[in-house]
Write a protein that holds these residues in place. Sequence first.
Motif, PDB file in Angstrom:
ATOM      1  N   ALA A  56      12.976  29.123  19.625  1.00  0.00           N
ATOM      2  CA  ALA A  56      11.745  29.025  18.836  1.00  0.00           C
ATOM      3  C   ALA A  56      11.509  30.299  18.022  1.00  0.00           C
ATOM      4  CB  ALA A  56      10.569  28.759  19.777  1.00  0.00           C
ATOM      5  N   PRO A  57      10.694  30.198  16.986  1.00  0.00           N
ATOM      6  CA  PRO A  57      10.377  31.394  16.196  1.00  0.00           C
ATOM      7  C   PRO A  57       9.749  32.475  17.077  1.00  0.00           C
ATOM      8  CG  PRO A  57       9.576  29.419  15.081  1.00  0.00           C
ATOM      9  CD  PRO A  57      10.066  28.985  16.437  1.00  0.00           C
ATOM     10  N   GLY A  58      10.181  33.709  16.890  1.00  0.00           N
ATOM     11  CA  GLY A  58       9.560  34.820  17.588  1.00  0.00           C
ATOM     12  C   GLY A  58      10.153  35.174  18.942  1.00  0.00           C
ATOM     13  N   VAL A  59      11.139  34.420  19.418  1.00  0.00           N
ATOM     14  CA  VAL A  59      11.700  34.727  20.740  1.00  0.00           C
ATOM     15  C   VAL A  59      12.624  35.948  20.706  1.00  0.00           C
ATOM     16  CG1 VAL A  59      11.510  32.356  21.601  1.00  0.00           C
ATOM     17  CG2 VAL A  59      13.647  33.105  20.511  1.00  0.00           C
ATOM     18  N   LYS A  61      15.467  36.224  18.294  1.00  0.00           N
ATOM     19  CA  LYS A  61      16.838  35.891  17.867  1.00  0.00           C
ATOM     20  C   LYS A  61      17.421  36.950  16.929  1.00  0.00           C
ATOM     21  CE  LYS A  61      15.494  31.958  16.134  1.00  0.00           C
ATOM     22  NZ  LYS A  61      14.088  32.021  16.554  1.00  0.00           N
ATOM     23  N   SER A  62      16.657  37.298  15.911  1.00  0.00           N
ATOM     24  CA  SER A  62      17.183  38.259  14.930  1.00  0.00           C
ATOM     25  C   SER A  62      17.403  39.625  15.559  1.00  0.00           C
ATOM     26  CB  SER A  62      16.244  38.368  13.736  1.00  0.00           C
ATOM     27  OG  SER A  62      16.092  37.118  13.117  1.00  0.00           O
ATOM     28  N   THR A  63      16.491  40.015  16.432  1.00  0.00           N
ATOM     29  CA  THR A  63      16.630  41.293  17.126  1.00  0.00           C
ATOM     30  C   THR A  63      17.917  41.294  17.949  1.00  0.00           C
ATOM     31  OG1 THR A  63      14.216  41.285  17.315  1.00  0.00           O
ATOM     32  CG2 THR A  63      15.397  42.911  18.628  1.00  0.00           C
ATOM     33  N   VAL A 146      25.480  32.256  14.039  1.00  0.00           N
ATOM     34  CA  VAL A 146      24.543  31.427  13.290  1.00  0.00           C
ATOM     35  C   VAL A 146      23.208  31.422  14.025  1.00  0.00           C
ATOM     36  CG1 VAL A 146      24.129  29.143  12.293  1.00  0.00           C
ATOM     37  CG2 VAL A 146      26.478  29.963  12.560  1.00  0.00           C
ATOM     38  N   GLU A 147      22.195  31.960  13.380  1.00  0.00           N
ATOM     39  CA  GLU A 147      20.854  31.986  13.979  1.00  0.00           C
ATOM     40  C   GLU A 147      20.046  30.810  13.445  1.00  0.00           C
ATOM     41  OE1 GLU A 147      18.470  35.565  13.305  1.00  0.00           O
ATOM     42  OE2 GLU A 147      16.644  34.379  13.475  1.00  0.00           O
ATOM     43  N   THR A 148      19.574  29.937  14.346  1.00  0.00           N
ATOM     44  CA  THR A 148      18.758  28.818  13.883  1.00  0.00           C
ATOM     45  C   THR A 148      17.474  28.719  14.701  1.00  0.00           C
ATOM     46  OG1 THR A 148      19.715  27.207  15.407  1.00  0.00           O
ATOM     47  CG2 THR A 148      20.780  27.432  13.278  1.00  0.00           C
ATOM     48  N   ASP A 197      11.153  41.996  29.834  1.00  0.00           N
ATOM     49  CA  ASP A 197      10.206  43.044  30.199  1.00  0.00           C
ATOM     50  C   ASP A 197       8.810  42.460  30.408  1.00  0.00           C
ATOM     51  OD1 ASP A 197      10.716  42.608  27.347  1.00  0.00           O
ATOM     52  OD2 ASP A 197       9.100  44.049  26.954  1.00  0.00           O
ATOM     53  N   ARG A 198       8.630  41.235  29.987  1.00  0.00           N
ATOM     54  CA  ARG A 198       7.318  40.611  30.161  1.00  0.00           C
ATOM     55  C   ARG A 198       7.217  39.880  31.486  1.00  0.00           C
ATOM     56  NH1 ARG A 198       5.806  37.594  24.602  1.00  0.00           N
ATOM     57  NH2 ARG A 198       5.722  39.413  23.229  1.00  0.00           N
ATOM     58  N   GLU A 199       5.982  39.634  31.871  1.00  0.00           N
ATOM     59  CA  GLU A 199       5.745  38.956  33.133  1.00  0.00           C
ATOM     60  C   GLU A 199       6.229  37.502  33.095  1.00  0.00           C
ATOM     61  OE1 GLU A 199       1.802  39.042  35.825  1.00  0.00           O
ATOM     62  OE2 GLU A 199       2.504  40.834  34.773  1.00  0.00           O
ATOM     63  N   GLU A 231      16.557  42.144  27.189  1.00  0.00           N
ATOM     64  CA  GLU A 231      15.483  42.738  26.393  1.00  0.00           C
ATOM     65  C   GLU A 231      16.138  43.219  25.112  1.00  0.00           C
ATOM     66  OE1 GLU A 231      13.484  45.733  28.823  1.00  0.00           O
ATOM     67  OE2 GLU A 231      13.858  44.490  30.581  1.00  0.00           O
ATOM     68  N   ALA A 232      16.214  42.294  24.184  1.00  0.00           N
ATOM     69  CA  ALA A 232      16.980  42.569  22.958  1.00  0.00           C
ATOM     70  C   ALA A 232      16.471  43.811  22.245  1.00  0.00           C
ATOM     71  CB  ALA A 232      16.932  41.359  22.032  1.00  0.00           C
ATOM     72  N   ALA A 233      15.158  43.977  22.229  1.00  0.00           N
ATOM     73  CA  ALA A 233      14.568  45.092  21.493  1.00  0.00           C
ATOM     74  C   ALA A 233      15.042  46.432  22.037  1.00  0.00           C
ATOM     75  CB  ALA A 233      13.042  44.997  21.544  1.00  0.00           C
ATOM     76  N   PHE A 234      15.436  46.449  23.324  1.00  0.00           N
ATOM     77  CA  PHE A 234      15.869  47.705  23.942  1.00  0.00           C
ATOM     78  C   PHE A 234      17.354  47.679  24.279  1.00  0.00           C
ATOM     79  CE2 PHE A 234      11.528  46.440  25.255  1.00  0.00           C
ATOM     80  CZ  PHE A 234      10.826  47.337  24.472  1.00  0.00           C
ATOM     81  N   ASP A 235      18.047  46.724  23.690  1.00  0.00           N
ATOM     82  CA  ASP A 235      19.489  46.582  23.892  1.00  0.00           C
ATOM     83  C   ASP A 235      19.865  46.412  25.367  1.00  0.00           C
ATOM     84  OD1 ASP A 235      22.095  46.328  23.060  1.00  0.00           O
ATOM     85  OD2 ASP A 235      22.508  48.484  23.048  1.00  0.00           O
TER      86      ASP A 235
HETATM   87  N1  LIG Z   1       8.689  42.988  24.291  1.00  0.00           N
HETATM   88  C1  LIG Z   1       9.803  42.631  23.688  1.00  0.00           C
HETATM   89  N2  LIG Z   1       9.754  42.296  22.378  1.00  0.00           N
HETATM   90  C2  LIG Z   1      10.912  41.908  21.760  1.00  0.00           C
HETATM   91  C3  LIG Z   1      12.133  41.844  22.473  1.00  0.00           C
HETATM   92  N3  LIG Z   1      13.076  41.396  21.614  1.00  0.00           N
HETATM   93  C4  LIG Z   1      12.462  41.194  20.426  1.00  0.00           C
HETATM   94  N4  LIG Z   1      11.151  41.505  20.501  1.00  0.00           N
HETATM   95  C5  LIG Z   1      10.154  41.445  19.419  1.00  0.00           C
HETATM   96  O1  LIG Z   1       9.817  40.091  19.125  1.00  0.00           O
HETATM   97  C6  LIG Z   1       9.446  39.938  17.770  1.00  0.00           C
HETATM   98  C7  LIG Z   1      10.185  38.778  17.130  1.00  0.00           C
HETATM   99  O2  LIG Z   1      11.549  39.097  17.043  1.00  0.00           O
HETATM  100  P1  LIG Z   1      12.549  38.378  16.040  1.00  0.00           P
HETATM  101  O3  LIG Z   1      13.885  38.955  16.339  1.00  0.00           O
HETATM  102  O4  LIG Z   1      12.083  38.440  14.645  1.00  0.00           O
HETATM  103  O5  LIG Z   1      12.462  36.862  16.529  1.00  0.00           O
HETATM  104  P2  LIG Z   1      13.096  35.535  15.874  1.00  0.00           P
HETATM  105  O6  LIG Z   1      11.997  34.850  15.119  1.00  0.00           O
HETATM  106  O7  LIG Z   1      13.502  34.705  17.058  1.00  0.00           O
HETATM  107  O8  LIG Z   1      14.247  35.936  15.019  1.00  0.00           O
HETATM  108  C8  LIG Z   1       9.742  41.271  17.107  1.00  0.00           C
HETATM  109  O9  LIG Z   1       8.540  41.971  16.951  1.00  0.00           O
HETATM  110  C9  LIG Z   1      10.647  41.971  18.090  1.00  0.00           C
HETATM  111  O10 LIG Z   1      10.569  43.367  18.034  1.00  0.00           O
HETATM  112  C10 LIG Z   1      12.150  42.214  23.861  1.00  0.00           C
HETATM  113  O11 LIG Z   1      13.169  42.187  24.558  1.00  0.00           O
HETATM  114  N5  LIG Z   1      10.957  42.585  24.410  1.00  0.00           N
END
Ligand SMILES: Nc1nc2c(ncn2[C@@H]2O[C@H](COP(=O)(O)OP(=O)(O)O)[C@@H](O)[C@H]2O)c(=O)[nH]1
Length: 325
Positions: A56-59, A61-63, A146-148, A197-199, A231-235
């Motif tokens: 879904a959007p925001g999960v 994927k791009s990160t 491929v990101e969808t 990292d979330r609950e 936790e993609a954001a933190f690799d």
């Molecule tokens: N807390 C947290 N946030 C994350 C994590 N990975 C990505 N995010 C955040 O989630 C938001 C949406 O990420 P994005 O990659 O654009 O999602 P996409 O719509 O699935 O491509 C961004 O603000 C990211 O920084 C993670 O592991 N933990």
Amino acid sequence: MINAMKSAAEKVIAGDVRTVARLIRDIDDKIPEVREVLKDLYPHTGKAYVIGITGAPGVGKSTLVDQMVNHYRKQEKTVGVLAVDPTSPFSGGAILGDRIRMQRHSLDDGVFIRSLATRGHFGGLTQSTRSAIDVLDAMGKDYIIVETVGVGQDEVDVVKSAQTTVIIVIPGMGDDIQAIKAGILEAGDIFLINKADREGADKTFNDLRQMIDMGHNKYNEGWKPPILKAEAAFDRGVKELLETIEDHRRHLMKSEDPKGFRRKRERVREELAEMLKNRLVQEVMERLLESGRFDKAVDAVASGETDPYSACDDLLLSKLDAFLK
Ligand SMILES: Nc1nc2c(ncn2[C@@H]2O[C@H](COP(=O)(O)OP(=O)(O)O)[C@@H](O)[C@H]2O)c(=O)[nH]1
Ligand SMILES: [Mg+2]
């Protein structure tokens, strides 16, 4: 100017980024001429490993894709990325965000990133994506990601082009997990709970495990889809994901179909049916619109002269019978 004499296909195979970019834009715009180039490229495809990332959007994927690219580059692998977003038909916010998230790779010629919005009128998202995959494959990329956005039937079809499909969910989706399309769930080779990292990551893990186990018999060739946390954001968890993708790749290679012929045939079958469907709609609509027959039929139905069922028969059937003989 020997270079100018080269065909577009030759330039793609030589890795010419501008030609590839133009070709992918033309594919997205459904310019019919690209078919000739794609014919020439096809014999040069089949070497890349295609990974689908859906959710879904925001999960995240791009990160995640951005981190994956980084890891693959450290392994000296080249990567193509296609961000497919049908919910954003013009280069809207989501895609702009993707660009920004991945822009640290923009100066690296081992990485090619593009988004597809499919601006064509008659659908064909799956077709455009496949064609774009072929282009990046012929260009010589080792991995194509491929990101969808995992929302509809289109996405289910798109992920069928991937050898390994990763489905991303986040904690706290709760009952939303139930809402993951059945077809998408079955298409998942690996599940990844991002934002661990979330609950609620553990609960999501258990919910997923249960859902996957219920559908166990449906899974291909003895592969039980693993569930990973990241936790993609933190690799975090990204390296493990790449290892699991390699596990799946090895699994596919050693399964009863060693040369992958059956799988390939299945994929070709899907692809050809999809291509035929698209071409049919496109060619028929174009001709009917050009000749004015379509608008005449619209008028006839609107004015009550006839009904849409008869109009449709009238537009199609006589010609189709002759064509299929
Ligand atoms: N807390 C947290 N946030 C994350 C994590 N990975 C990505 N995010 C955040 O989630 C938001 C949406 O990420 P994005 O990659 O654009 O999602 P996409 O719509 O699935 O491509 C961004 O603000 C990211 O920084 C993670 O592991 N933990
Ligand atoms: Mg994205």
